[in-house]
Scaffold this motif. Structure first.
Motif, PDB file in Angstrom:
ATOM      1  N   ARG A  80      35.997  87.738  55.688  1.00 30.84           N
ATOM      2  CA  ARG A  80      34.698  87.581  56.320  1.00 30.84           C
ATOM      3  C   ARG A  80      33.675  87.079  55.311  1.00 30.84           C
ATOM      4  N   THR A 102      29.674  85.614  59.279  1.00 32.33           N
ATOM      5  CA  THR A 102      30.862  84.778  59.477  1.00 32.33           C
ATOM      6  C   THR A 102      30.702  83.848  60.672  1.00 32.33           C
ATOM      7  N   ASP A 103      30.243  84.403  61.780  1.00 30.11           N
ATOM      8  CA  ASP A 103      30.103  83.573  62.985  1.00 30.11           C
ATOM      9  C   ASP A 103      29.055  82.486  62.792  1.00 30.11           C
TER      10      ASP A 103
END
Length: 540
Positions: A80, A102-103
């Motif tokens: 991550r 992370t997204d």
């Protein structure tokens, strides 16, 4: 969380990892989420021993920085991505708030990649559409694919024989053209791609089984291969093969989809280039067949002609002329000059039909009216909606003079120029050809004494606009004066002179097709050769 953590601190209840680290780099407190990331982050443990180096380094920089320097650090923890936001406390401790981004990072990467790919496709389209040369399009396709999509690229186009046109390119290199005698079935999906079928997924292609001819010299071991068709306008334009070396990440499904987007642009450009080449070839064949012939002296009669199309880039148009020598010595030769309504290739096609029809009617060249009627019927029966004007002349040498029979069908009257410069207008008149059910015209007999000539011409000369002010019409009077000054000149010299004057008059401006034919009685005595079967020669 460590037992020494003050219960009054707000960070104890936040739903993300929080660390408190003192100036010496020692962990003082870690909440539950932080311990989930850093199990060894107990109270009194050096941050460098329980956290990644990027976070320990960020803390060292923060302790020596100013009070307002809140540098955000970021890095990987396991699989991550995290951002670490520092907050300086009054006692000198630093609270590190770790946020999982992370997204967000993946979204930013996707957006950046999409922008880069869009920019690449725009660059590829501009490069591919800058040329209508098929080989150049193949070069650009191979080079762009090798630089942006793979370590090497091979472009294969359909061929008419056993050898297929091929362009190969290594990343950082120049395209190389060749023709290969290959079996496309040796590469899974290649034969299908050349026929326009959907691509085979790269995971189905074993790079170890790739034939030697597919791998560029010096490439090394192949790690993965993508074969995708180059779709064209209704027919396949070829196939694109992408190769990556062993040790490099294999093609992902997303990359294969992007390769197909690039291939679609490349295939469209190659297909357009191929269609242009085919159309250019057809035009060249038509040009060779439809260009007016080179005229010369026939049986004691001088013939000369000149033609200038409406556009300098076109060699054919709606004006035409032909001379057909008599099949029997002593019989009249048949000449025709005409003007088809319109310009360009469509007018040229109808011009070819008229010329071919008149050639087929040569056995009845002695009856101009009958030829006009049959030609008019042929044009009315065709799908063409254009019409034409023309003038026919039968010419034969008799005792030093040239006897003419002239028939004009809706065309400007011929001009007879005598040896003394006098200009006489022909008396034949008639209707257009291909416009009405009937075609009617009168036939006039003329005699050219030695030194006289007859000028057949299209209206492009008299209607040419130019001159000192740029918009003045050349006109009938100026054209007749130009012909008058040519009295006594050979037929070829007359053609060259009027063409030169017309060119000077229009300059670089637009103009209609211009055609002129001169039929002249030479100032010489004809000596027939033995048997009378040759064109003869002349002596002063």
């Amino acid at each position: 969380m460590s037992e020494a953590a003050p219960a009054s601190l707000a960070w104890t209840s936040v739903p993300y990892p929080v660390l408190i680290v003192d100036r010496a780099g020692t962990v003082r407190h870690a909440n539950t989420y932080a311990l989930g990331l850093f199990p060894a982050a107990g109270c009194g443990v050096p941050l460098a021993e329980c956290a990644p180096a990027w976070l320990a380094g960020a803390h060292d920089r923060r302790t020596v920085a100013g009070p307002d320097d809140d540098e955000v650090a970021s890095g990987q923890i396991a699989d991550r991505s995290y951002e670490a936001h520092p907050t300086l406390q009054e006692d000198g401790d630093v609270v590190w708030w770790l946020l999982d981004d992370t997204d967000h990072r993946l979204a930013r990467q996707s957006l950046r990649m999409e922008r880069e790919r869009t920019a690449f496709l725009a660059e590829a389209s501009n490069a591919l559409l800058s040329s209508l040369n098929l080989e150049r399009c193949m070069d650009v396709t191979a080079q762009l694919a090798a630089e942006h999509l793979a370590d090497a690229a091979v472009v294969i186009a359909p061929g008419s024989g056993h050898r297929l046109p091929v362009v190969t390119c290594l990343r950082g290199g120049q395209p190389h053209r060749d023709r290969w005698a290959i079996d496309p079935h040796e590469v899974p999906g290649l034969a299908e791609a050349l026929q326009g079928f959907p691509p085979v997924p790269s995971r189905w292609i074993d790079p170890v089984a790739a034939p030697g001819w597919l791998i560029p010299e010096g490439f090394g071991e192949v790690g993965s291969i993508v074969v995708t068709p180059l779709p064209g306008h209704g027919v396949p334009a070829g196939a694109l093969i992408l190769l990556r070396r062993s040790g490099v990440a294999a093609f992902s499904e997303e990359e294969e989809v992007f390769a197909r987007l690039f291939a679609a642009r490349s295939g469209a450009a190659m297909s357009a280039a191929r269609m242009y080449a085919e159309q250019s070839s057809v035009s060249q064949v038509l040009m060779r067949e439809l260009l007016p012939p080179v005229l010369h002296q026939i049986s004691g009669v001088e013939f000369a002609g000149g033609y200038r199309p409406s556009k300098d880039r076109d060699r054919i148009g709606g004006d035409f002329y032909d001379v057909h020598p008599a099949s029997v010595e002593g019989e009249p030769s048949f000449a025709v000059l005409g003007d088809v309504c319109g310009k360009g290739l469509e007018a040229a096609v109808l011009t070819g039909k008229i010329r071919n029809t008149l050639h087929a009617l040569l056995p009845m060249a002695g009856d101009h009216q009958r030829m006009l009627e049959l030609l008019n019927g042929a044009l009315l029966d065709s799908h063409h909606t254009r019409f034409a004007t023309l003038v026919m002349a039968s010419a034969v040498r008799e005792a030093g003079a040239v006897r003419l029979r002239v028939t004009s069908a809706g065309h400007p009257p011929v001009l007879i120029v005598r040896a003394d410069g006098t200009v006489e207008e022909g008396t034949s008149r008639g209707t257009l050809v291909g416009a009405f059910p009937g075609a009617h015209a009168t036939t006039a007999d003329e005699v050219l004494a030695p030194g006289d000539f007859c000028a057949l011409f299209t209206d492009g000369f008299v209607e040419a606009r130019g001159g000192p002010m740029g918009g003045e019409m050349f006109g009938d009077e100026r054209f007749q004066e130009a012909l008058s000054r040519c009295a006594g000149m050979p037929a070829e010299a007359v053609v060259e002179h009027v063409q030169m004057l017309a060119s000077q008059w229009v300059g670089s401006g637009r103009h209609d097709d211009m055609a002129v034919m001169i039929i002249a009685a030479p100032k010489s005595r004809h000596l027939s050769m033995v048997g009378g079967h040759t064109k003869g020669r002349f002596t002063a």
